[in-house]
Design a protein around this motif. Sequence first.
Motif, PDB file in Angstrom:
ATOM      1  N   ASP A   1       0.846  -1.193   0.000  1.00 58.44           N
ATOM      2  CA  ASP A   1       0.000   0.000   0.000  1.00 58.44           C
ATOM      3  C   ASP A   1       0.891   1.257   0.000  1.00 58.44           C
ATOM      4  O   ASP A   1       2.072   1.186   0.371  1.00 58.44           O
ATOM      5  CB  ASP A   1      -0.909  -0.020   1.234  1.00 58.44           C
ATOM      6  N   PRO A   2       0.334   2.409  -0.433  1.00 51.98           N
ATOM      7  CA  PRO A   2       1.160   3.620  -0.588  1.00 51.98           C
ATOM      8  C   PRO A   2       1.876   4.030   0.705  1.00 51.98           C
ATOM      9  O   PRO A   2       3.025   4.476   0.676  1.00 51.98           O
ATOM     10  CB  PRO A   2       0.143   4.685  -1.006  1.00 51.98           C
ATOM     11  N   HIS A   3       1.200   3.836   1.842  1.00 50.81           N
ATOM     12  CA  HIS A   3       1.801   4.243   3.114  1.00 50.81           C
ATOM     13  C   HIS A   3       3.068   3.421   3.393  1.00 50.81           C
ATOM     14  O   HIS A   3       4.122   3.977   3.731  1.00 50.81           O
ATOM     15  CB  HIS A   3       0.779   4.060   4.244  1.00 50.81           C
ATOM     16  N   SER A   4       2.932   2.104   3.229  1.00 49.82           N
ATOM     17  CA  SER A   4       4.095   1.243   3.493  1.00 49.82           C
ATOM     18  C   SER A   4       5.191   1.461   2.465  1.00 49.82           C
ATOM     19  O   SER A   4       6.389   1.377   2.789  1.00 49.82           O
ATOM     20  CB  SER A   4       3.678  -0.227   3.476  1.00 49.82           C
ATOM     21  N   ARG A   5       4.784   1.768   1.220  1.00 47.72           N
ATOM     22  CA  ARG A   5       5.787   2.051   0.180  1.00 47.72           C
ATOM     23  C   ARG A   5       6.602   3.292   0.569  1.00 47.72           C
ATOM     24  O   ARG A   5       7.834   3.264   0.535  1.00 47.72           O
ATOM     25  CB  ARG A   5       5.105   2.272  -1.173  1.00 47.72           C
TER      26      ARG A   5
END
Lengths: 390, 300
Positions: free
Chosen positions: B161-165
Motif C-alpha cells: 500500500d502507498p503508506h508502506s511504500r
Amino acid sequence: MSALIASIRKETLLLIRDWHALLVLFLMPSLFIVIMSLALQEQLGEQPALQLSGWLQDNNNSRASDKFIAELDRQQHLSFTKTNSGQMELSTKEQLFALTLTADFDAALEDPSRTPGMTLRFAPELAQHDRLLINAVVQDAFAHFNTTEIAESLGYDRAYAEQQLMHVGFIQAEAAADGQDEHPNAVQQSVPAWLIFAMFFIAIPISTTVIQERQQRTLTRLRTFGVSMGIIYSAKLVPYFLINQLQLILMLALGAFLLPLLGADGLSLRVQLPALFAIGCATSAMALALASLIAALARTLEQATAISGAINILLAAIGGIMIPTFVMPPLMQTLAQMSPMNWALEGFLAVLVRGGSWADIAGPCTRLLVGALILWLISTALITRGKHDV
Amino acid sequence: MLCVNQLAFSYRKPQKQLVDVSLNIAEGEILGLLGPNGAGKTTLVGLITGQLTPTSGSVHFNTKPVYLGHPDIALVPQEYAFYPRLSVRENLAYFAGVLKLATPQKRQRIIHALARCELSEVEHRRAGQLSGGFKRRLNFAIALLQSPKLLILDEPTANVDPHSRAFLLNTLRELNAEGSAIIYTSHLLSEVETLAHKVAVMNEGRIQLQGQLTDLLSEQLQSISLKLNTNPSAALISELAAQQQAGDWWELNLAASQLSPATALSRLEAAGITVQQIRYGQRRLEEVYLNCISGLKEHP
C-alpha cells in the motif's frame, strides 16, 4: 553451533504449529492401529480349537459302544448331538456329519470282516479337508478305544495301552527352533506396521517445508546469512528424528495399554527394549533419507505431496504393512523383501513377536542403514547439482 | 565499494546467460537496476551475493572477491522470505540466531530492526497473518539484522500500500544517508527515479545502459511539463511546440522547438503566463527505459 541450535528450535516451532502434519503423523496411525487390530483379531488372533459338530446315533447301546462314545467325548475337534431318531439332517450350517454306531457294533469288534461297526455320512457341500479331519478324529478315537480294550483284556491299564502300544507322544509337533514360523497376532502385526507407515510419512512435512523455503527464497536468504546447507538440512532432521521416536513410544503404548481396554489382545513390552529402540532408529534414518530424496526431487508442493503419498502407500502395500507377508503368495513375499518398510517390519516383529535381540535385528538394521546411506548420497548429489538454480 | 568486472555466467540453457557485465557502486550510492523479466537481474544479484559462480570476470567488494554469506552484503528477495507460522519476533530471533554474533549483539539488532521498521506493535503476531505492508517490512527488517554495507533489494515494494511504500523508501533513504550502498531493482520507474543516484538497464543478459540518473535524464530530455495559469496563444503554442495535457498541464516538446528549458520558460514569462508547477524529467526515466529496451540504444 548456535546456527544449528537456532535452526533446530525454528524447525521444532514450525512442526508443532503444523496441525495437519501432526494429525498425519499421530492421529492417522493411531486410528489405523485400533481399527486394524480389532478388524484382524479373528484372522490373526489366537484360534480357538477347531470344533466340527455332527449327529451321533448309538444303535448298539452296549458297554462297548458306551466306552467308545466316552472316548469320542475326550477328543476336542468334534462335538456331538446324540439322537435316537433316524432323521439326521445334514448341512454345512448346522450338523456337518452323522456318525452311527450300528446295532452290530460290539459284534463287529469281535469280527471286523463281518460287518462295519460304524457308518459316517457327511453334508454334501462339506469340504474334503473337513471330511478327512472328521474321519481321522473318529479313527483316532476308535484306535484309542480298541487298543485300550485289548490292553485291558491282557491285564494292562489305559496308560500302558497309550504308551507301550499306541506310542502316544511318539510324534511331537514343535515350533521351529528360531521361531520363524511364529505368526504375529493382530496387535503384534498392526502396531509395528502402522507405526512404520507413520514414521515414513514424515516425508510429507519435511519435503513441503523444504519446497516452501525454496519457493519463498528463504533458503537463498539463509545462504546469504552464511548458513551452510549441512546445517539447514541437519536442523530439519533432528526434530523429525525425535518425532519418529515419539511415534514409536506412543504407538507401542497404544498397543500395550489402550487396545486391551477395547477388547483386543495387548502388546507385550517384555522385550529387548534397546533392540526395539535400535530398530526404531534405523527405521527413522531410512524414513529421513527417503524424505530428503523426495525434497530434492520435487519442485512443487503438489509434486512433494503426491510423490510422498504414492511412494509410502506403494512401499506399504508391497512391504507387508497393509497385508501381512505370511498370507501373501511366494512371489509377493519375495517382492516384499524389496521394500524398506518390510525390512523395518521384520526387525520389529523379531523383537516384539519372537523376543529377538541385537543379533536378530542386525540384518534388518544393516539393510535400513545402508539403504539410508545410499538415498542420502543421491539426495546430496541432487541438492548440490540444483544449487545453481537461482 | 562493489566492483563488477566483465562478468559472464551461463546456465545449462544456452539462451539464459549473462555477458560482459561491468558496474561499480561507491559507498553511499544507490543503483537502480532495471530490466524486463528474464533480463538477467536476478542472475546478476545471485552473482553479486555469491550464490552463483561466474564463468568469467569477477565481483569484488572492498577489493576482495565476494563469497556466499558475506557479512556486509544483505539481500531482500521479492518473495516473503520468512516463516509464516513464526511470529515477527521469532522470525527475527531465528535469522539473528544464525548470525555469527554474540548474544547481546543479536538482541540489540533485533530491537533495532523492530524499531527501524516500526514492527513493535505486531512483533508477537504470526508473520502469515500480517498485512502485505507489514510483511514487506518484516522481509526488509530481516536484512537489516545483518547491518549491511551493501543492501540488495529485489522489487521490495511489490503489492504494497502507498503508506508502506513511502515508509520503505524513506527508510532506504535514511540507511543510505548513514552510508549504506543500495542496489534496488523495481518495475516502478518512478520509485527508482526518486531514489537512485545511478541507473543500469539490463536486457538479454547485458547492461544496455548505465550512468548517473541526472546525466541520463538531461541527455535524454526531450520535453517538459508545465501547469500554466492560462492558455498560451496559438503562435506561442507553435513556437514552443506545446501540447495541452490533462487540465492546465502543457507539454513542451523541446526537441521539436529546439529551445532549452530556460528559453522556453522565459518566452512564457514574456507572454505574461505564470508557471504554477513544473514536472521535469518525471516521466523521462520511463521514456529512456522504453527506448533502451525497444532497441533504440541511445547510450550504447
